[in-house]
Design a protein around this motif. Sequence first.
Motif, PDB file in Angstrom:
ATOM      1  N   UNK A  91       0.974  -1.268  -0.155  1.00  0.00           N
ATOM      2  CA  UNK A  91      -0.006   0.178  -0.031  1.00  0.00           C
ATOM      3  C   UNK A  91       0.683   1.271  -0.002  1.00  0.00           C
ATOM      4  N   UNK A  92       0.400   2.007  -0.983  1.00  0.00           N
ATOM      5  CA  UNK A  92       1.224   3.550  -0.960  1.00  0.00           C
ATOM      6  C   UNK A  92       0.325   4.383  -0.325  1.00  0.00           C
ATOM      7  N   UNK A  93       1.041   5.036   0.899  1.00  0.00           N
ATOM      8  CA  UNK A  93      -0.110   6.144   1.791  1.00  0.00           C
ATOM      9  C   UNK A  93       0.512   7.279   1.663  1.00  0.00           C
ATOM     10  N   UNK A  94       1.788   7.588   1.145  1.00  0.00           N
ATOM     11  CA  UNK A  94       2.188   9.104   1.042  1.00  0.00           C
ATOM     12  C   UNK A  94       2.597   9.489  -0.222  1.00  0.00           C
ATOM     13  N   UNK A 106      -0.461  -1.048  -4.601  1.00  0.00           N
ATOM     14  CA  UNK A 106       0.482  -1.610  -5.969  1.00  0.00           C
ATOM     15  C   UNK A 106      -0.252  -2.885  -6.446  1.00  0.00           C
TER      16      UNK A 106
ATOM     17  N   UNK B  92       5.743   3.858   0.066  1.00  0.00           N
ATOM     18  CA  UNK B  92       5.001   2.349   0.687  1.00  0.00           C
ATOM     19  C   UNK B  92       5.119   2.469   2.066  1.00  0.00           C
ATOM     20  N   UNK B  93       4.111   2.254   2.751  1.00  0.00           N
ATOM     21  CA  UNK B  93       4.314   2.259   4.205  1.00  0.00           C
ATOM     22  C   UNK B  93       3.706   1.009   4.644  1.00  0.00           C
ATOM     23  N   UNK B 103      10.049   2.349   5.560  1.00  0.00           N
ATOM     24  CA  UNK B 103       9.423   2.835   4.304  1.00  0.00           C
ATOM     25  C   UNK B 103      10.302   2.625   2.901  1.00  0.00           C
ATOM     26  N   UNK B 104       9.375   2.450   2.013  1.00  0.00           N
ATOM     27  CA  UNK B 104      10.081   2.002   0.505  1.00  0.00           C
ATOM     28  C   UNK B 104       9.426   2.977  -0.287  1.00  0.00           C
TER      29      UNK B 104
END
Lengths: 444, 444
Positions: A91-94, A106, B92-93, B103-104
């Motif tokens: 999951x992308x959160x930022x 993703x 991605x967190x 974090x990625x």
Amino acid sequence: MANVLTPQGEDFPRWYQDVVAKAQLAENGPARGSQVIRPTGFALWERMTAEMDARIKDTGTENASFPLLIPESYFRREADHVEGFAPEVWMVTQGGGKDLEEKLAIRPTSETIIGEYMAKWVNSYRDLPLLLNQWCNVMRYEMRTRLFLRSSEFLWQEGHTVHESYEDAHAFTLRILHDVYADFMENVLALPVLRGIKTEAERFAGALNTFACDALMRDGKALQMGTSHELGQKFAKAFDIQFQGKDGKQAHGWTTSWGTSTRMIGGLIMGHGDDAGLRVPPNLAPVQVSVMIVKDSDEVRAAARKLYDELKADGLRVKLDDRGDIAFGRRAVDAELKGYPVRIELGPRDLKNGEATVVSRVEGSKQSVPLGMIAEAVAAALAGAQQQLWDEALGFREAHTVDVASVDEAVEAARTGYARMPWDACGVEGEARAGQSAVTVRLL
Amino acid sequence: MANVLTPQGEDFPRWYQDVVAKAQLAENGPARGSQVIRPTGFALWERMTAEMDARIKDTGTENASFPLLIPESYFRREADHVEGFAPEVWMVTQGGGKDLEEKLAIRPTSETIIGEYMAKWVNSYRDLPLLLNQWCNVMRYEMRTRLFLRSSEFLWQEGHTVHESYEDAHAFTLRILHDVYADFMENVLALPVLRGIKTEAERFAGALNTFACDALMRDGKALQMGTSHELGQKFAKAFDIQFQGKDGKQAHGWTTSWGTSTRMIGGLIMGHGDDAGLRVPPNLAPVQVSVMIVKDSDEVRAAARKLYDELKADGLRVKLDDRGDIAFGRRAVDAELKGYPVRIELGPRDLKNGEATVVSRVEGSKQSVPLGMIAEAVAAALAGAQQQLWDEALGFREAHTVDVASVDEAVEAARTGYARMPWDACGVEGEARAGQSAVTVRLL
Ligand SMILES: [Zn+2]
Ligand SMILES: [Zn+2]
């Protein structure tokens, strides 16, 4: 030759790991289960994509590119799908230093985002069939990973189509299974595949029916090499893919999806490899022939270059190995590891005799061939290698398939290969029981 | 023909938007600034990648695949790089339903992760040069986006190399600039490019020097089409890419990176397009010739199919448009929009005369040609179109470049094209002043 690999018979999974590392195919990436595919491994994938892409285009399918990130809300629209994929999502959160308003997944697969666009593009029966494919990366969170076979990120193609009727969609699902997937796997990869329907338990999340191609690996285990799903009208209803039919009425489309991935590289390694390394079928091989100098001299170099140019002009995929500063023995071991089907070894003595040595990786043969007849010898060796790999794989499968009558017998037989049994004698209950022994019902 | 597009002279940015939509090249994706590339747009990219990939391989560079996700800590190792890219990163967190320990970042570019692996693979001067490339997707958080030109996700190739010496790295950077990028852009895309060095302000984050190819668009603005960066030893030191030299001593390598992206599709559209749509140079065109039936009949269909087969057998990229259920006028407008260089129109009257009508999109000419001479007429039309697009683009650039002596004059001239001035008369201070008028110093 010295053993650079753990022998297959001693520890097959370790043999696999050794081949992937020593042939410089791939390495682990920094994020959990991600992978770096090195040039030798990636060249295999480039050849796979070229062969597959041509077959996909022959079905009338066109390539496109859809976004990597899928709004979380899209997943929720198809209940079985979200249930199947939610636990695997990254999951992308930022973004841009701030928290996003909606989380973005993703893509683990793109039915949902592609469904959203298909709904816009399909209006009339004239727009059908809509046949799309994309070559891309996807990610699934995995706890236990193995390079190529199960990785959190992998490269794949995913086809997505919409059809007017159940019959059209059904026929297309099978066309992909047979004319694209099985044709490629058998005629290029030289791996005989079983084609069939997965049981409900093994079906794609949201599918009506999943067809698969399985190949038997040299440890007696089956590997799923590709799947083609009939999605019925589930996704068409969830994303409202509607069209006006010839009769003037609105109807939902029938969709399919189908995929093959870098996992096929794992199948190639385990389906044909031996204790000396990879054995790559000539129809696939990025390097069909390696022209090697045995000892460095101006004459040998010039003769090797000439052979290289001639074979290349014949349309073969050729590599010139004239690295005089690396010992020949080391280079020969490397060529075996990487599984080049044919090597041509050229030393001062060969040259004096007007010959070169043609070595076949698969047949294990070595022969001195007059320089003027190399092209014929190479062509024969390549054809022989393709055939022999197929024959061996087919023979292995036949030797490792037994007919059984009960689940207990099947579990026993699955230790060393396939068990073939009537579904009546197995059933859903039998499938669950076999599952306790890590045996799956592969195909109906 | 009816105007389906806003004329260029009226509103160039709107014309661009119209072409992208009406020629079905791309659409906005759901996540901010992401894009869906539709089959017609993606076919352009497939041809670009094929032509570029061949040129990249000719330099000895090999393709590989590195992970999408980069640990945040990697970015921090090169100070200029993190400063340049941190604000643009998508993060991605979460994975598998849990928060990740580190974090990625979704790669905005891959110098850092590739540097990490190059350090493992480079040990001796024998391992150099190490020449790698990957075709992949990258993401950068963007506030204002335009399809193809500036999108949050885009497709590109990124080359990454390590060399023994400053001289080798420098020469390779220029080889990519000239033999790969400019050669492709001029000989395939038919766009004359200016090649030069970017000023410090416009340089890649972490580079010693950035070389770029710029092309002039038909609104008189320059578009950066590709960049090739000398990274010196900065990344080699940050990631410890060391090798034992011929002298037995350890030394850090010299690295380069270089990239071109789907932005080139935007350059193609704006560099050649006109009020009727795209004009695609034949050397690139996924469809060089469209064979169209004017009116449906069995004879016309059969003759069109025959022409299609013959041209295809000649090695041309041909499309058969025999959609009898769509009005010819609509299909012709669509062919203009999509910029197919040549159309062959075949109707009952043409057929009765033993002729077909050959239409050149670029020359705007129509001629009746006997069926037996179509191949020659098509070949001539294709060659003529490629040349004319080049001549027009070059003429346009010459007409829009003026020599100026001061920054004020340059700002004035930049309203309609390039201003060429001595750097002495500009300097860093002048660059800042020009920047206030939204004029950038493109190339030195
Ligand atoms: Zn609906
Ligand atoms: Zn260091």
